[in-house]
Design a protein around this motif. Sequence first.
Motif, PDB file in Angstrom:
ATOM      1  N   ARG A 154      19.687  95.749  27.220  1.00 28.40           N
ATOM      2  CA  ARG A 154      19.441  95.961  28.653  1.00 28.40           C
ATOM      3  C   ARG A 154      20.015  94.839  29.518  1.00 28.40           C
ATOM      4  NH1 ARG A 154      18.957 100.857  29.612  1.00 28.40           N
ATOM      5  NH2 ARG A 154      17.928 100.421  31.601  1.00 28.40           N
ATOM      6  N   LEU A 155      20.770  93.926  28.903  1.00 28.08           N
ATOM      7  CA  LEU A 155      21.435  92.874  29.688  1.00 28.08           C
ATOM      8  C   LEU A 155      22.920  93.199  29.814  1.00 28.08           C
ATOM      9  CD1 LEU A 155      19.959  89.590  28.114  1.00 28.08           C
ATOM     10  CD2 LEU A 155      19.070  90.918  30.044  1.00 28.08           C
ATOM     11  N   THR A 156      23.570  92.576  30.790  1.00 28.65           N
ATOM     12  CA  THR A 156      25.036  92.615  30.825  1.00 28.65           C
ATOM     13  C   THR A 156      25.551  91.533  29.880  1.00 28.65           C
ATOM     14  OG1 THR A 156      25.239  90.982  32.577  1.00 28.65           O
ATOM     15  CG2 THR A 156      25.011  93.289  33.275  1.00 28.65           C
ATOM     16  N   ALA A 157      26.860  91.568  29.604  1.00 27.87           N
ATOM     17  CA  ALA A 157      27.448  90.573  28.699  1.00 27.87           C
ATOM     18  C   ALA A 157      27.238  89.157  29.247  1.00 27.87           C
ATOM     19  CB  ALA A 157      28.941  90.856  28.522  1.00 27.87           C
ATOM     20  N   ALA A 158      27.457  88.972  30.546  1.00 26.08           N
ATOM     21  CA  ALA A 158      27.316  87.634  31.138  1.00 26.08           C
ATOM     22  C   ALA A 158      25.854  87.170  31.062  1.00 26.08           C
ATOM     23  CB  ALA A 158      27.797  87.644  32.588  1.00 26.08           C
ATOM     24  N   GLU A 159      24.933  88.098  31.346  1.00 23.59           N
ATOM     25  CA  GLU A 159      23.506  87.725  31.275  1.00 23.59           C
ATOM     26  C   GLU A 159      23.141  87.314  29.845  1.00 23.59           C
ATOM     27  OE1 GLU A 159      21.738  90.689  34.778  1.00 23.59           O
ATOM     28  OE2 GLU A 159      21.829  91.382  32.705  1.00 23.59           O
ATOM     29  N   TYR A 160      23.667  88.056  28.886  1.00 21.13           N
ATOM     30  CA  TYR A 160      23.335  87.765  27.493  1.00 21.13           C
ATOM     31  C   TYR A 160      23.870  86.389  27.081  1.00 21.13           C
ATOM     32  CZ  TYR A 160      22.952  88.089  22.464  1.00 21.13           C
ATOM     33  OH  TYR A 160      22.656  87.827  21.162  1.00 21.13           O
ATOM     34  N   LEU A 161      25.137  86.124  27.416  1.00 21.85           N
ATOM     35  CA  LEU A 161      25.718  84.821  27.045  1.00 21.85           C
ATOM     36  C   LEU A 161      24.985  83.681  27.752  1.00 21.85           C
ATOM     37  CD1 LEU A 161      29.549  85.589  26.901  1.00 21.85           C
ATOM     38  CD2 LEU A 161      27.935  85.340  25.002  1.00 21.85           C
ATOM     39  N   HIS A 162      24.574  83.937  29.005  1.00 24.94           N
ATOM     40  CA  HIS A 162      23.813  82.929  29.728  1.00 24.94           C
ATOM     41  C   HIS A 162      22.500  82.647  28.999  1.00 24.94           C
ATOM     42  CE1 HIS A 162      22.942  80.518  33.258  1.00 24.94           C
ATOM     43  NE2 HIS A 162      21.698  80.934  33.121  1.00 24.94           N
ATOM     44  N   PHE A 163      21.828  83.716  28.599  1.00 24.41           N
ATOM     45  CA  PHE A 163      20.557  83.574  27.875  1.00 24.41           C
ATOM     46  C   PHE A 163      20.761  82.767  26.589  1.00 24.41           C
ATOM     47  CE2 PHE A 163      18.038  85.290  24.340  1.00 24.41           C
ATOM     48  CZ  PHE A 163      16.772  84.898  24.737  1.00 24.41           C
ATOM     49  N   LEU A 174      36.513  90.743  27.900  1.00 17.52           N
ATOM     50  CA  LEU A 174      35.320  91.447  28.393  1.00 17.52           C
ATOM     51  C   LEU A 174      35.023  91.069  29.845  1.00 17.52           C
ATOM     52  CD1 LEU A 174      32.957  90.997  25.284  1.00 17.52           C
ATOM     53  CD2 LEU A 174      34.060  93.123  25.999  1.00 17.52           C
ATOM     54  N   ALA A 175      35.937  90.327  30.462  1.00 17.07           N
ATOM     55  CA  ALA A 175      35.659  89.793  31.803  1.00 17.07           C
ATOM     56  C   ALA A 175      35.486  90.896  32.843  1.00 17.07           C
ATOM     57  CB  ALA A 175      36.762  88.830  32.220  1.00 17.07           C
ATOM     58  N   GLY A 176      36.108  92.046  32.598  1.00 14.96           N
ATOM     59  CA  GLY A 176      36.006  93.137  33.582  1.00 14.96           C
ATOM     60  C   GLY A 176      34.690  93.884  33.526  1.00 14.96           C
ATOM     61  N   GLU A 177      33.917  93.669  32.475  1.00 13.74           N
ATOM     62  CA  GLU A 177      32.690  94.448  32.264  1.00 13.74           C
ATOM     63  C   GLU A 177      31.494  93.754  32.910  1.00 13.74           C
ATOM     64  OE1 GLU A 177      33.107  97.277  31.019  1.00 13.74           O
ATOM     65  OE2 GLU A 177      35.018  97.072  29.969  1.00 13.74           O
ATOM     66  N   THR A 178      31.526  93.649  34.230  1.00 11.07           N
ATOM     67  CA  THR A 178      30.477  92.857  34.888  1.00 11.07           C
ATOM     68  C   THR A 178      29.185  93.653  35.096  1.00 11.07           C
ATOM     69  OG1 THR A 178      31.470  93.460  36.982  1.00 11.07           O
ATOM     70  CG2 THR A 178      32.068  91.297  36.083  1.00 11.07           C
ATOM     71  N   LYS A 179      29.302  94.972  35.258  1.00  8.09           N
ATOM     72  CA  LYS A 179      28.123  95.776  35.601  1.00  8.09           C
ATOM     73  C   LYS A 179      27.505  96.460  34.377  1.00  8.09           C
ATOM     74  CE  LYS A 179      28.203  95.569  40.198  1.00  8.09           C
ATOM     75  NZ  LYS A 179      29.553  95.594  40.741  1.00  8.09           N
ATOM     76  N   LYS A 180      28.350  96.712  33.381  1.00  9.07           N
ATOM     77  CA  LYS A 180      27.907  97.560  32.265  1.00  9.07           C
ATOM     78  C   LYS A 180      26.833  96.872  31.408  1.00  9.07           C
ATOM     79  CE  LYS A 180      31.332 100.150  30.531  1.00  9.07           C
ATOM     80  NZ  LYS A 180      32.538 100.372  29.719  1.00  9.07           N
ATOM     81  N   LEU A 181      25.815  97.646  31.016  1.00  9.80           N
ATOM     82  CA  LEU A 181      24.800  97.102  30.108  1.00  9.80           C
ATOM     83  C   LEU A 181      25.351  97.116  28.678  1.00  9.80           C
ATOM     84  CD1 LEU A 181      21.538  98.826  31.425  1.00  9.80           C
ATOM     85  CD2 LEU A 181      22.490  96.579  32.017  1.00  9.80           C
TER      86      LEU A 181
END
Length: 267
Positions: free
Chosen positions: A91-100, A125-132
């Motif tokens: 349920r996170l985005t890629a950026a949220e997950y890496l941040h976590f 994966l930089a373009g995938e900002t919105k996708k869960l």
Amino acid sequence: MVPAVTTTGLTRRFGEFTAVQDVNLTVAPGQFFGFLGPNGAGKSTTIKMLTGLLAPTSGSIQILGLDAATNPIEVKRQIGVVPEGLALFGRLTAAEYLHFVGRMYGLDAATTAARTTELLDFMSLAGETKKLITDFSHGMQKKLALAAAVIHGPRILFLDEPFEGVDAIASGTLKAMLQGMIARGATIFLTSHVLEIVERLCTHIAIIDRGHLIANGSLEELRAGVQARNPEGNGNNQILTLEQIFLSIVGGDPAIAPPEQELSWLG
Ligand SMILES: Nc1ncnc2c1ncn2[C@@H]1O[C@H](COP(=O)(O)OP(=O)(O)OP(=O)(O)O)[C@@H](O)[C@H]1O
Ligand SMILES: [Mg+2]
């Protein structure tokens, strides 16, 4: 020099079934170590034990000289892992997950943000900002898991089938990243059925079959062992490939003849 990984009598049972039996393994620091074996041999079970995801039934594990059973947190700080099941948070985005993940490893917010940007770019994966993450393709999830495994700069990286499902471009990027880590002194322990890649990357190889370690050494040592047992070899003095060595050691025909059997209704 303290070994990167040492196992002593490592064993894992599931009920009556023994998946990994009395495995004694030493991986020196800086080695690019390939852990091979047929399906169901015990590779993923071993990696899960080495990385603290599964408790051994008996035996011990030392990571960089630390007993994994008594120093679980310190060991986890030193290692990165891409396990068989990836274990991402859908349920996170890629950026949220890496941040976590970065913050969980104790990186400060600025370092985590900078590495997240770099890793997403590196893994395309930089373009995938919105996708869960749950909506990522299998290969995209694999690349994200790889990114998460290296965000803290681990000294040992454990990878269970890192090349499975990733495209040729990502596979090339990944190989370069792994070789770069080795050049800077890290240790890599991977399982893969893609023997051409293992042959190209790995300096040391162990083979597990039905829970037992049946070969362990440098590629040259394994090759010499197979050639000594089959002096006739494949008949034309060619250097044995890792695939031929593997098939010979795990019971395939050293001459690499395909099995005779066929399915009765497909003949
Ligand atoms: N949780 C479990 N419960 C029961 N049996 C298990 C469990 N996990 C693994 N096994 C068994 O242990 C054996 C080794 O499994 P493992 O996943 O380690 O194989 P592997 O070498 O990684 O195979 P593959 O190449 O197919 O990934 C298999 O027979 C498997 O069915
Ligand atoms: Mg496996």
